[in-house]
Design an enzyme around this catalytic site. Structure first.
Site, PDB file in Angstrom:
ATOM      1  N   ASP A  12     -12.542   1.854  32.949  1.00 57.33           N
ATOM      2  CA  ASP A  12     -12.484   0.424  32.665  1.00 57.33           C
ATOM      3  C   ASP A  12     -11.058  -0.101  32.773  1.00 57.33           C
ATOM      4  O   ASP A  12     -10.098   0.646  32.545  1.00 57.33           O
ATOM      5  CB  ASP A  12     -13.055   0.175  31.256  1.00 57.33           C
ATOM      6  CG  ASP A  12     -13.495  -1.268  31.063  1.00 57.33           C
ATOM      7  OD1 ASP A  12     -13.540  -2.033  32.048  1.00 57.33           O
ATOM      8  OD2 ASP A  12     -13.807  -1.626  29.910  1.00 57.33           O
ATOM      9  N   ARG A  16      -8.236  -6.189  34.629  1.00 58.36           N
ATOM     10  CA  ARG A  16      -7.033  -6.549  33.875  1.00 58.36           C
ATOM     11  C   ARG A  16      -5.768  -6.028  34.552  1.00 58.36           C
ATOM     12  O   ARG A  16      -4.720  -6.670  34.530  1.00 58.36           O
ATOM     13  CB  ARG A  16      -7.141  -6.021  32.432  1.00 58.36           C
ATOM     14  CG  ARG A  16      -7.962  -6.936  31.532  1.00 58.36           C
ATOM     15  CD  ARG A  16      -8.427  -6.241  30.294  1.00 58.36           C
ATOM     16  NE  ARG A  16      -9.586  -5.382  30.576  1.00 58.36           N
ATOM     17  CZ  ARG A  16     -10.088  -4.514  29.713  1.00 58.36           C
ATOM     18  NH1 ARG A  16      -9.526  -4.374  28.527  1.00 58.36           N
ATOM     19  NH2 ARG A  16     -11.141  -3.799  30.040  1.00 58.36           N
ATOM     20  N   TRP A  17      -5.878  -4.857  35.166  1.00 56.19           N
ATOM     21  CA  TRP A  17      -4.737  -4.297  35.901  1.00 56.19           C
ATOM     22  C   TRP A  17      -4.326  -5.247  37.026  1.00 56.19           C
ATOM     23  O   TRP A  17      -3.141  -5.521  37.223  1.00 56.19           O
ATOM     24  CB  TRP A  17      -5.134  -2.928  36.463  1.00 56.19           C
ATOM     25  CG  TRP A  17      -4.049  -2.176  37.166  1.00 56.19           C
ATOM     26  CD1 TRP A  17      -3.194  -1.255  36.622  1.00 56.19           C
ATOM     27  CD2 TRP A  17      -3.718  -2.257  38.569  1.00 56.19           C
ATOM     28  NE1 TRP A  17      -2.355  -0.767  37.594  1.00 56.19           N
ATOM     29  CE2 TRP A  17      -2.661  -1.350  38.786  1.00 56.19           C
ATOM     30  CE3 TRP A  17      -4.218  -2.988  39.647  1.00 56.19           C
ATOM     31  CZ2 TRP A  17      -2.079  -1.168  40.045  1.00 56.19           C
ATOM     32  CZ3 TRP A  17      -3.646  -2.811  40.897  1.00 56.19           C
ATOM     33  CH2 TRP A  17      -2.581  -1.912  41.089  1.00 56.19           C
ATOM     34  N   SER A  57     -22.559  -0.346  36.470  1.00 58.79           N
ATOM     35  CA  SER A  57     -23.678  -0.371  35.522  1.00 58.79           C
ATOM     36  C   SER A  57     -24.780  -1.321  36.001  1.00 58.79           C
ATOM     37  O   SER A  57     -24.549  -2.161  36.882  1.00 58.79           O
ATOM     38  CB  SER A  57     -23.181  -0.837  34.146  1.00 58.79           C
ATOM     39  OG  SER A  57     -22.852  -2.210  34.173  1.00 58.79           O
ATOM     40  N   GLU A  59     -25.769  -3.680  34.367  1.00 59.95           N
ATOM     41  CA  GLU A  59     -25.299  -5.012  33.966  1.00 59.95           C
ATOM     42  C   GLU A  59     -24.246  -5.565  34.940  1.00 59.95           C
ATOM     43  O   GLU A  59     -24.054  -6.780  35.024  1.00 59.95           O
ATOM     44  CB  GLU A  59     -24.702  -4.965  32.552  1.00 59.95           C
ATOM     45  CG  GLU A  59     -25.729  -4.818  31.428  1.00 59.95           C
ATOM     46  CD  GLU A  59     -26.200  -3.379  31.206  1.00 59.95           C
ATOM     47  OE1 GLU A  59     -25.550  -2.427  31.723  1.00 59.95           O
ATOM     48  OE2 GLU A  59     -27.224  -3.189  30.520  1.00 59.95           O
ATOM     49  N   ASN A  60     -23.563  -4.673  35.669  1.00 58.04           N
ATOM     50  CA  ASN A  60     -22.516  -5.142  36.579  1.00 58.04           C
ATOM     51  C   ASN A  60     -23.054  -5.966  37.753  1.00 58.04           C
ATOM     52  O   ASN A  60     -22.298  -6.675  38.413  1.00 58.04           O
ATOM     53  CB  ASN A  60     -21.673  -3.968  37.112  1.00 58.04           C
ATOM     54  CG  ASN A  60     -20.749  -3.348  36.079  1.00 58.04           C
ATOM     55  OD1 ASN A  60     -20.446  -2.161  36.135  1.00 58.04           O
ATOM     56  ND2 ASN A  60     -20.270  -4.141  35.126  1.00 58.04           N
ATOM     57  N   TRP A  61     -24.369  -5.904  37.992  1.00 58.74           N
ATOM     58  CA  TRP A  61     -24.953  -6.762  39.043  1.00 58.74           C
ATOM     59  C   TRP A  61     -24.787  -8.241  38.697  1.00 58.74           C
ATOM     60  O   TRP A  61     -24.918  -9.100  39.571  1.00 58.74           O
ATOM     61  CB  TRP A  61     -26.436  -6.459  39.255  1.00 58.74           C
ATOM     62  CG  TRP A  61     -26.719  -5.105  39.829  1.00 58.74           C
ATOM     63  CD1 TRP A  61     -27.302  -4.055  39.189  1.00 58.74           C
ATOM     64  CD2 TRP A  61     -26.452  -4.648  41.171  1.00 58.74           C
ATOM     65  NE1 TRP A  61     -27.396  -2.964  40.031  1.00 58.74           N
ATOM     66  CE2 TRP A  61     -26.892  -3.306  41.249  1.00 58.74           C
ATOM     67  CE3 TRP A  61     -25.877  -5.238  42.303  1.00 58.74           C
ATOM     68  CZ2 TRP A  61     -26.781  -2.547  42.413  1.00 58.74           C
ATOM     69  CZ3 TRP A  61     -25.768  -4.481  43.468  1.00 58.74           C
ATOM     70  CH2 TRP A  61     -26.211  -3.151  43.507  1.00 58.74           C
ATOM     71  N   ARG A  63     -22.116  -9.684  37.938  1.00 67.52           N
ATOM     72  CA  ARG A  63     -20.785 -10.174  38.315  1.00 67.52           C
ATOM     73  C   ARG A  63     -20.887 -11.078  39.545  1.00 67.52           C
ATOM     74  O   ARG A  63     -21.896 -11.066  40.248  1.00 67.52           O
ATOM     75  CB  ARG A  63     -19.858  -8.988  38.582  1.00 67.52           C
ATOM     76  CG  ARG A  63     -19.568  -8.220  37.313  1.00 67.52           C
ATOM     77  CD  ARG A  63     -18.482  -7.185  37.494  1.00 67.52           C
ATOM     78  NE  ARG A  63     -18.223  -6.504  36.239  1.00 67.52           N
ATOM     79  CZ  ARG A  63     -17.142  -5.787  35.972  1.00 67.52           C
ATOM     80  NH1 ARG A  63     -16.203  -5.646  36.899  1.00 67.52           N
ATOM     81  NH2 ARG A  63     -16.984  -5.206  34.805  1.00 67.52           N
ATOM     82  N   ARG A 180     -12.937   6.677  27.463  1.00 69.62           N
ATOM     83  CA  ARG A 180     -12.968   5.297  27.948  1.00 69.62           C
ATOM     84  C   ARG A 180     -11.547   4.758  28.000  1.00 69.62           C
ATOM     85  O   ARG A 180     -10.797   4.865  27.028  1.00 69.62           O
ATOM     86  CB  ARG A 180     -13.825   4.385  27.075  1.00 69.62           C
ATOM     87  CG  ARG A 180     -13.895   2.956  27.676  1.00 69.62           C
ATOM     88  CD  ARG A 180     -14.969   2.087  27.080  1.00 69.62           C
ATOM     89  NE  ARG A 180     -15.092   0.850  27.851  1.00 69.62           N
ATOM     90  CZ  ARG A 180     -16.192   0.114  27.937  1.00 69.62           C
ATOM     91  NH1 ARG A 180     -17.286   0.477  27.298  1.00 69.62           N
ATOM     92  NH2 ARG A 180     -16.211  -0.988  28.660  1.00 69.62           N
ATOM     93  N   GLU A 199     -17.768  14.260  22.018  1.00 68.37           N
ATOM     94  CA  GLU A 199     -16.538  13.793  21.393  1.00 68.37           C
ATOM     95  C   GLU A 199     -16.062  12.571  22.184  1.00 68.37           C
ATOM     96  O   GLU A 199     -16.252  12.509  23.398  1.00 68.37           O
ATOM     97  CB  GLU A 199     -15.460  14.888  21.459  1.00 68.37           C
ATOM     98  CG  GLU A 199     -15.810  16.141  20.688  1.00 68.37           C
ATOM     99  CD  GLU A 199     -15.834  15.921  19.177  1.00 68.37           C
ATOM    100  OE1 GLU A 199     -15.050  15.105  18.688  1.00 68.37           O
ATOM    101  OE2 GLU A 199     -16.655  16.577  18.500  1.00 68.37           O
TER     102      GLU A 199
END
Ligand code: IPE
Ligand code: IPE
Ligand code: MG
Length: 240
Positions: A12, A16-17, A57, A59-61, A63, A180, A199
């Protein structure tokens, strides 16, 4: 030192980068693809057998279409560019997700590379594409219902193993470590079933900046954890 057998990464922070550099989001995704190459090499160097990457993901559809198209193109380019890398590292490519959502050309390129690398038994790269944990579990539930309705299984016999065996890649062991990047601390629908005893390692580093040292830092953090799986520490005090 205990090295995780399976590291899963929520890559992720590409947007922002790019934003921090005044660049379009796609430039961030391009830089993120370079991080993937670095991490594949690092995984081999440190002896991590399975690397799973959350690349897109369900959900990324949602975008903007141009970003989605750009990501699909980038994926095709990535596959071409990294074909020899997979062979050099003797890494088997696997895909998990709702494959029928992917553009045909992408799906075909993936299938070709999966077939060409299926001969490598020691290292696997799992790409999650159009992946959603809830979608995966719902599909497993549907498969169980179909088996029960057809009389192939007795509903009373359905246990964890019956569900697990109907997930996308049942032979891949659960992740030991989930990383992440970008400072977000959530799963975003990633590996909901498989994460039961993983973990977690969160880092503020944005994915395009994530390199071998960051990967090593995550492995070091993992090595210092005590996993109990609901039991108690071994009498010797040894870590599992
Ligand atoms: C992760 O970076 C890559 C994908 C989800 C495809 P983002 O695109 O989510 O980057 P941010 O979160 O907007 O910075
Ligand atoms: C999760 O990142 C999905 C991938 C890394 C592919 P997102 O950027 O889509 O997640 P949210 O929206 O911040 O939860
Ligand atoms: Mg994001």
């Amino acid at each position: 030192m205990s090295v995780p057998r399976h590291v899963a990464i929520i890559m992720d922070g590409n947007g922002r980068w790019a934003k921090a550099r005044g660049l379009p989001r796609l430039k961030g995704h391009e830089a993120g693809a370079e991080s993937v190459r670095r991490i594949l090499r690092a995984a081999k160097k440190f002896g991590v057998r399975y690397v799973t990457l959350y690349a897109f993901s369900v959900e990324n559809w949602s975008r903007p279409p141009l970003e989605v198209q750009g990501l699909m193109k980038l994926l095709q380019f990535f596959l071409k560019r990294n074909e020899h890398e997979l062979h050099d590292n003797e890494t088997r490519l696997r895909v998990m997700g709702r494959r029928s959502d992917l553009p045909r050309a992408v799906d075909r390129a993936l299938a070709d590379l999966e077939a060409a690398t299926a001969k490598y038994p020691d290292r696997e790269l799992v790409l999650c594409l159009s992946y959603g944990g809830r979608t995966e579990i719902a599909a497993a539930a549907r498969a169980l219902a179909e088996d029960a309705a057809a009389g192939r299984i007795d509903p009373a016999s359905i246990d964890e193993q019956a569900v697990a065996s109907r997930l996308y890649l049942p032979d891949v062991p659960d992740p030991d470590l989930i990383v992440r990047t970008s400072g977000e601390e959530r799963l975003s629908n990633f590996l909901l079933w498989q994460a039961a005893y993983a973990e977690f390692y969160f880092t503020p580093v944005l994915w395009p900046d994530f390199g071998e040292e960051d990967f090593k830092a995550a492995l070091d953090a993992f090595a210092a954890r005590h996993r109990r799986f609901g039991g108690v520490d071994a009498p010797s005090g040894g870590k599992s």
